[in-house]
Design a protein around this motif. Sequence first.
Motif, PDB file in Angstrom:
ATOM      1  N   ARG A  75     -12.103   3.066   6.897  1.00  0.00           N
ATOM      2  CA  ARG A  75     -11.303   3.812   5.921  1.00  0.00           C
ATOM      3  C   ARG A  75     -11.404   3.081   4.595  1.00  0.00           C
ATOM      4  NH1 ARG A  75      -4.971   4.549   6.998  1.00  0.00           N
ATOM      5  NH2 ARG A  75      -4.951   2.348   6.436  1.00  0.00           N
TER       6      ARG A  75
ATOM      7  N   VAL B 178     -12.266   7.348  15.679  1.00  0.00           N
ATOM      8  CA  VAL B 178     -11.107   7.212  16.554  1.00  0.00           C
ATOM      9  C   VAL B 178     -10.145   8.349  16.282  1.00  0.00           C
ATOM     10  CG1 VAL B 178     -11.033   4.727  16.858  1.00  0.00           C
ATOM     11  CG2 VAL B 178      -9.964   5.752  14.842  1.00  0.00           C
ATOM     12  N   PRO B 179      -9.355   8.679  17.278  1.00  0.00           N
ATOM     13  CA  PRO B 179      -8.297   9.642  17.006  1.00  0.00           C
ATOM     14  C   PRO B 179      -7.436   9.082  15.881  1.00  0.00           C
ATOM     15  CG  PRO B 179      -8.338   9.011  19.328  1.00  0.00           C
ATOM     16  CD  PRO B 179      -9.288   8.122  18.629  1.00  0.00           C
TER      17      PRO B 179
ATOM     18  N   ILE C 156      -9.817  -0.322   6.042  1.00  0.00           N
ATOM     19  CA  ILE C 156      -9.965  -0.755   7.443  1.00  0.00           C
ATOM     20  C   ILE C 156     -11.420  -1.159   7.679  1.00  0.00           C
ATOM     21  CG2 ILE C 156      -9.708  -0.155   9.874  1.00  0.00           C
ATOM     22  CD1 ILE C 156      -7.616   1.880   9.125  1.00  0.00           C
TER      23      ILE C 156
ATOM     24  N   THR D  32      -9.511  -2.314  21.276  1.00  0.00           N
ATOM     25  CA  THR D  32      -9.501  -2.979  19.970  1.00  0.00           C
ATOM     26  C   THR D  32      -8.101  -2.908  19.368  1.00  0.00           C
ATOM     27  OG1 THR D  32     -10.161  -0.884  18.989  1.00  0.00           O
ATOM     28  CG2 THR D  32     -11.917  -2.480  19.450  1.00  0.00           C
TER      29      THR D  32
ATOM     30  N   GLU E 143      -3.480   3.676   1.300  1.00  0.00           N
ATOM     31  CA  GLU E 143      -3.498   2.870   2.512  1.00  0.00           C
ATOM     32  C   GLU E 143      -4.607   1.818   2.469  1.00  0.00           C
ATOM     33  OE1 GLU E 143      -3.938   6.080   2.308  1.00  0.00           O
ATOM     34  OE2 GLU E 143      -2.251   7.094   3.256  1.00  0.00           O
ATOM     35  N   SER E 144      -4.404   0.765   3.287  1.00  0.00           N
ATOM     36  CA  SER E 144      -5.333  -0.366   3.322  1.00  0.00           C
ATOM     37  C   SER E 144      -6.757   0.050   3.717  1.00  0.00           C
ATOM     38  CB  SER E 144      -4.827  -1.397   4.327  1.00  0.00           C
ATOM     39  OG  SER E 144      -4.804  -0.836   5.627  1.00  0.00           O
TER      40      SER E 144
ATOM     41  N   ARG F 223       3.577  12.091  16.001  1.00  0.00           N
ATOM     42  CA  ARG F 223       2.177  11.668  16.002  1.00  0.00           C
ATOM     43  C   ARG F 223       1.632  11.693  17.434  1.00  0.00           C
ATOM     44  NH1 ARG F 223      -0.436   7.187  12.509  1.00  0.00           N
ATOM     45  NH2 ARG F 223      -1.776   5.955  13.861  1.00  0.00           N
TER      46      ARG F 223
ATOM     47  N   THR G 248       0.846  -1.204   0.000  1.00  0.00           N
ATOM     48  CA  THR G 248       0.000   0.000   0.000  1.00  0.00           C
ATOM     49  C   THR G 248       0.879   1.251   0.000  1.00  0.00           C
ATOM     50  OG1 THR G 248      -0.171  -0.057   2.420  1.00  0.00           O
ATOM     51  CG2 THR G 248      -1.907  -1.172   1.156  1.00  0.00           C
TER      52      THR G 248
ATOM     53  N   PRO H  58      -4.102   5.143  17.474  1.00  0.00           N
ATOM     54  CA  PRO H  58      -3.727   3.723  17.464  1.00  0.00           C
ATOM     55  C   PRO H  58      -2.994   3.315  16.184  1.00  0.00           C
ATOM     56  CG  PRO H  58      -6.072   3.996  17.012  1.00  0.00           C
ATOM     57  CD  PRO H  58      -5.553   5.353  17.357  1.00  0.00           C
TER      58      PRO H  58
ATOM     59  N   ARG I 116      -3.223  -6.669  10.108  1.00  0.00           N
ATOM     60  CA  ARG I 116      -3.220  -7.154   8.726  1.00  0.00           C
ATOM     61  C   ARG I 116      -1.936  -7.901   8.414  1.00  0.00           C
ATOM     62  NH1 ARG I 116      -1.519  -4.493   3.753  1.00  0.00           N
ATOM     63  NH2 ARG I 116      -0.074  -2.774   4.128  1.00  0.00           N
TER      64      ARG I 116
ATOM     65  N   ILE J 209      -1.598   0.151  13.381  1.00  0.00           N
ATOM     66  CA  ILE J 209      -1.912  -1.159  12.799  1.00  0.00           C
ATOM     67  C   ILE J 209      -0.757  -2.107  13.119  1.00  0.00           C
ATOM     68  CG2 ILE J 209      -2.247  -2.439  10.642  1.00  0.00           C
ATOM     69  CD1 ILE J 209      -3.446   0.136   9.435  1.00  0.00           C
TER      70      ILE J 209
ATOM     71  N   LEU K 104     -10.314  -4.785  12.218  1.00  0.00           N
ATOM     72  CA  LEU K 104     -10.370  -4.273  13.587  1.00  0.00           C
ATOM     73  C   LEU K 104     -11.061  -5.300  14.466  1.00  0.00           C
ATOM     74  CD1 LEU K 104      -9.562  -1.561  14.934  1.00  0.00           C
ATOM     75  CD2 LEU K 104     -11.989  -1.047  14.989  1.00  0.00           C
TER      76      LEU K 104
ATOM     77  N   HIS L  71       1.148  -5.424  11.996  1.00  0.00           N
ATOM     78  CA  HIS L  71       1.337  -6.295  10.827  1.00  0.00           C
ATOM     79  C   HIS L  71       1.861  -7.639  11.307  1.00  0.00           C
ATOM     80  CE1 HIS L  71       1.317  -2.161   9.488  1.00  0.00           C
ATOM     81  NE2 HIS L  71       1.073  -2.552   8.257  1.00  0.00           N
TER      82      HIS L  71
ATOM     83  N   PRO M 237       2.606   2.544  11.298  1.00  0.00           N
ATOM     84  CA  PRO M 237       1.793   3.534  10.608  1.00  0.00           C
ATOM     85  C   PRO M 237       2.485   3.910   9.305  1.00  0.00           C
ATOM     86  CG  PRO M 237       3.140   4.630  12.235  1.00  0.00           C
ATOM     87  CD  PRO M 237       3.494   3.155  12.303  1.00  0.00           C
ATOM     88  N   SER M 238       1.851   4.705   8.480  1.00  0.00           N
ATOM     89  CA  SER M 238       2.511   5.170   7.268  1.00  0.00           C
ATOM     90  C   SER M 238       3.766   5.958   7.666  1.00  0.00           C
ATOM     91  CB  SER M 238       1.561   6.026   6.449  1.00  0.00           C
ATOM     92  OG  SER M 238       0.971   7.026   7.250  1.00  0.00           O
TER      93      SER M 238
HETATM   94  O1  TXA Z   1      -1.893   0.470   4.338  1.00  0.00           O
HETATM   95  C1  TXA Z   1      -1.825   0.765   5.526  1.00  0.00           C
HETATM   96  O2  TXA Z   1      -2.753   0.568   6.320  1.00  0.00           O
HETATM   97  C2  TXA Z   1      -0.523   1.400   6.028  1.00  0.00           C
HETATM   98  C3  TXA Z   1       0.581   0.366   5.868  1.00  0.00           C
HETATM   99  C4  TXA Z   1       1.885   0.829   6.436  1.00  0.00           C
HETATM  100  O3  TXA Z   1       0.164  -0.851   6.434  1.00  0.00           O
HETATM  101  N1  TXA Z   1      -0.641   1.845   7.377  1.00  0.00           N
HETATM  102  C5  TXA Z   1      -1.347   2.956   7.724  1.00  0.00           C
HETATM  103  O4  TXA Z   1      -1.263   3.251   9.076  1.00  0.00           O
HETATM  104  O5  TXA Z   1      -1.989   3.634   6.943  1.00  0.00           O
HETATM  105  P1  TXA Z   1      -1.727   4.656   9.688  1.00  0.00           P
HETATM  106  O6  TXA Z   1      -1.340   4.633  11.133  1.00  0.00           O
HETATM  107  O7  TXA Z   1      -1.173   5.755   8.884  1.00  0.00           O
HETATM  108  O8  TXA Z   1      -3.270   4.591   9.629  1.00  0.00           O
HETATM  109  C6  TXA Z   1      -3.897   3.644  10.434  1.00  0.00           C
HETATM  110  C7  TXA Z   1      -5.295   4.037  10.729  1.00  0.00           C
HETATM  111  C8  TXA Z   1      -5.405   5.281  11.591  1.00  0.00           C
HETATM  112  O9  TXA Z   1      -6.363   6.160  11.014  1.00  0.00           O
HETATM  113  C9  TXA Z   1      -5.887   4.736  12.915  1.00  0.00           C
HETATM  114  O10 TXA Z   1      -6.742   5.620  13.559  1.00  0.00           O
HETATM  115  C10 TXA Z   1      -6.618   3.453  12.506  1.00  0.00           C
HETATM  116  O11 TXA Z   1      -5.856   2.953  11.467  1.00  0.00           O
HETATM  117  N2  TXA Z   1      -6.610   2.478  13.611  1.00  0.00           N
HETATM  118  C11 TXA Z   1      -5.572   1.765  14.082  1.00  0.00           C
HETATM  119  N3  TXA Z   1      -5.937   1.067  15.176  1.00  0.00           N
HETATM  120  C12 TXA Z   1      -7.231   1.312  15.371  1.00  0.00           C
HETATM  121  C13 TXA Z   1      -8.179   0.919  16.349  1.00  0.00           C
HETATM  122  N4  TXA Z   1      -7.856   0.098  17.355  1.00  0.00           N
HETATM  123  N5  TXA Z   1      -9.445   1.395  16.231  1.00  0.00           N
HETATM  124  C14 TXA Z   1      -9.772   2.215  15.216  1.00  0.00           C
HETATM  125  N6  TXA Z   1      -8.925   2.649  14.275  1.00  0.00           N
HETATM  126  C15 TXA Z   1      -7.672   2.218  14.359  1.00  0.00           C
END
Ligand code: TXA
Length: 332
Positions: free
Chosen positions: A195, A222-223, A183, A117, A180-181, A58, A35, A63, A121, A65, A100, A67, A142-143
């Motif tokens: 997402r 979520v934040p 969600i 939660t 991004e993936s 950040r 991604t 939260p 992935r 992700i 999730l 892997h 995260p990204s």
């Molecule tokens: O493609 C992707 O998902 C990329 C690659 C690196 O895997 N990762 C990514 O991570 O985009 P990040 O942190 O930029 O975005 C992750 C999103 C954030 O908006 C965060 O709020 C949400 O995932 N997230 C993570 N854990 C969560 C949780 N327990 N509940 C709700 N949302 C969550």
Amino acid sequence: MSQNYETLLLNGDEAVSQAVQLLQQGECVALPTETVYGLAANAANAPAVDKIFAAKGRPKNHPLIVHIPAVSHLEKWAADIPATAYALAEQFWPGPLTLLLKKAPHVDDVVTGGLDTIALRVPAHPLFLSVLAQLDSGLAAPSANRYKQLSPTIAEQVSKGLKGRIAAVLDGGPCAHGLESTILDLVSERPRILRAGPITKQQLDVALGCDVEMPKQHVEVVPGNVKAHYQPITPARLVTTEQLVADMAELQGQNVCLLLWSEQAIAQAKATGLTASQWREMPREAALYGQQLYVTLYQVDQLDVANILVELPPQSDDWRAINDRLSRAASY
Ligand code: TXA
Ligand code: MG
């Protein structure tokens, strides 16, 4: 503190083992996924995960992700896993679908932002998978961008944002999807997309045999899922094809860059005599457009133009993730 790294650029035969070693030492390493690039740290090592937040700037309650190397690792991180999770994992992993689930009790709050939660992935990039296989653990990632900036889809873009702040970047070339993936929340009563991403609502509807919830606008459940995100430094605006075509002559004298995809707008740009630096031709196919979106915005950001005007793409399901990111990239 986080400014002191040399930031190695890893490529070649030793790259994966060097990345593994740094991760084992509790460092952050940017790794390619299918991604976008992720900024990885051992999810079982809280001080290592802390470094992700420091490097990105950040907020600590956003939260991450986690892997994992394979679906067999799900139980190590999640609890009360529904059968749908296994069915989706079977079909879409390795791949750009984040599930999730309820978190397992031992998972540190630093990973989940204190929530009960966890997002999980199995990524599809061969280099990321080799790193995971050698570590045999989970990687929080995260990204790999500074907070609120564009997600990087090439190693150069990672370095530009994080040089000096992280131990290394593993170069895996350009990311295949570029967005991004997806969600999917499996904890809520009905599965819902938090997402939009490369795995579409239609694909999930078919896989689950139900109508997956898809908020019309993104919701700040979520934040971290905030509106002002994924933004280029240059102010960007979304404009309809009709409006762009009508305004083209006026735009000719301005310090702007247009991202165009329709035949009509491209023909008008040529007929009006816009210079090569004033416009970019974007792919007309959703997957290709998605792959090029962030890297194009990144490149246009280096041009020193006053504004970026983005031609509004089609609104169909396969363009949903692109429209979601563009609505967030647009700042006025
Ligand atoms: O493609 C992707 O998902 C990329 C690659 C690196 O895997 N990762 C990514 O991570 O985009 P990040 O942190 O930029 O975005 C992750 C999103 C954030 O908006 C965060 O709020 C949400 O995932 N997230 C993570 N854990 C969560 C949780 N327990 N509940 C709700 N949302 C969550
Ligand atoms: Mg991000």
